[in-house]
Motif scaffolding. Structure first.
Motif, short mmCIF file in Angstrom:
data_model
loop_
_atom_site.label_atom_id
_atom_site.label_comp_id
_atom_site.label_asym_id
_atom_site.label_seq_id
_atom_site.Cartn_x
_atom_site.Cartn_y
_atom_site.Cartn_z
N ILE A 95 46.30 48.91 30.44
CA ILE A 95 46.22 47.45 30.46
C ILE A 95 47.49 46.84 29.85
O ILE A 95 48.11 45.94 30.42
CB ILE A 95 44.98 46.97 29.69
CG1 ILE A 95 43.70 47.36 30.45
CG2 ILE A 95 45.02 45.46 29.47
CD1 ILE A 95 42.43 47.04 29.71
N ILE A 146 50.18 44.67 32.01
CA ILE A 146 50.50 43.27 31.76
C ILE A 146 52.01 43.09 31.58
O ILE A 146 52.61 42.15 32.10
CB ILE A 146 49.74 42.76 30.52
CG1 ILE A 146 48.24 42.68 30.85
CG2 ILE A 146 50.26 41.39 30.09
CD1 ILE A 146 47.38 42.29 29.67
N ALA A 198 44.41 41.15 33.26
CA ALA A 198 45.17 42.28 33.80
C ALA A 198 44.90 42.44 35.29
O ALA A 198 45.81 42.75 36.08
CB ALA A 198 44.79 43.56 33.06
#
Length: 246
Positions: free
Chosen positions: A13, A17, A243
């Motif tokens: 994640i 991002i 995300a």
């Protein structure tokens, strides 16, 4: 399998991002001095994900985690490019996460066999050595080639679907893409993207595959509104949606 990959999710994640932010900055032409650093942050984990998968696999199957990671690290070691197996030169990362998974499982079984037969006085020296040596040789001269062939076969099949499958091909590719990403086998699709861009100036495959993520986001939002009293699931969805949208 879940216990192997779920611990990797926070890093996936975070790096995802950062990768999305970096892509946005690159497309806008902003902060050119910063984007290489962001690219390194986003890609560093993915470059070594096989090692983490090997570590978690050995831990899950009852072996020594660091030995699983050590054997899996062979797959991403640049020096494998100097090795020939089955008449072909290996390439770093060949086989991806699938190869790392198999290598770590093999290491666990070799380690357990050694623990059973090696005298206790020699165990601390002999067992790790034999585990890495035997598992490493099988990985280099067997698993990497086999896992690489599986990756190539998946890519070839996807190419055939695009040429002959029509809308049905989009359905199949969209449905299979996220499991492929989880196993690291989506890298086999990169040559197809490149070929389409060279021939047509764009790739129709990427938007099809992106629908897998879009569908997952839509399903998560539906669950969010469908379960107004389940705060645990709603909290998880709220954390994951940014995300997913990126």
């Amino acid at each position: 399998i879940a216990n192997i990959f779920v611990p990797l999710i926070p890093a996936l994640i975070g790096c995802g991002i950062i990768a999305g932010l970096n892509g946005l900055l690159v497309n806008l032409g902003w902060l050119p001095a910063v984007t290489p650093a962001l690219a390194a942050m986003a890609s560093g984990f993915m470059a070594l994900i096989a090692v983490f998968v090997g570590y978690n696999t050995a831990k899950e199957f009852g072996g020594t985690p660091i030995l699983g990671g050590a054997v899996a690290a062979i797959i991403v070691f640049p020096g494998v490019a100097n090795i020939d197996a089955f008449g072909q030169t290996l390439s770093p990362g060949q086989g991806g996460v699938l190869g790392a998974l198999g290598a770590a499982v093999l290491a666990v079984y070799v380690e357990k066999w050694c623990r059973r037969w090696v005298p206790e006085a020699l165990d601390v020296l002999v067992t790790p050595t034999l585990t890495v040596l035997i598992s490493g040789l099988v990985t280099i001269f067997g698993l990497m080639y086999v896992a690489g062939e599986v990756s190539s076969a998946i890519g070839t099949f996807a190419d055939w679907l695009l040429a002959n499958g029509g809308a049905g091909a989009g359905f199949v590719l969209g449905g299979l893409f996220l499991p492929l990403v989880m196993l690291g086998l989506h890298q086999a699709l990169i040559p197809i993207h490149t070929t389409l861009i060279e021939q047509q100036g764009y790739t129709v495959l990427l938007p099809i595959l992106a629908m897998a993520g879009a569908g997952q986001v839509g399903a998560a939002m539906a669950v969010y509104f469908r379960l107004p009293r389940n705060e645990s699931i709603r909290r998880t969805i709220r954390s994951a949606l940014p995300a997913g949208l990126l």
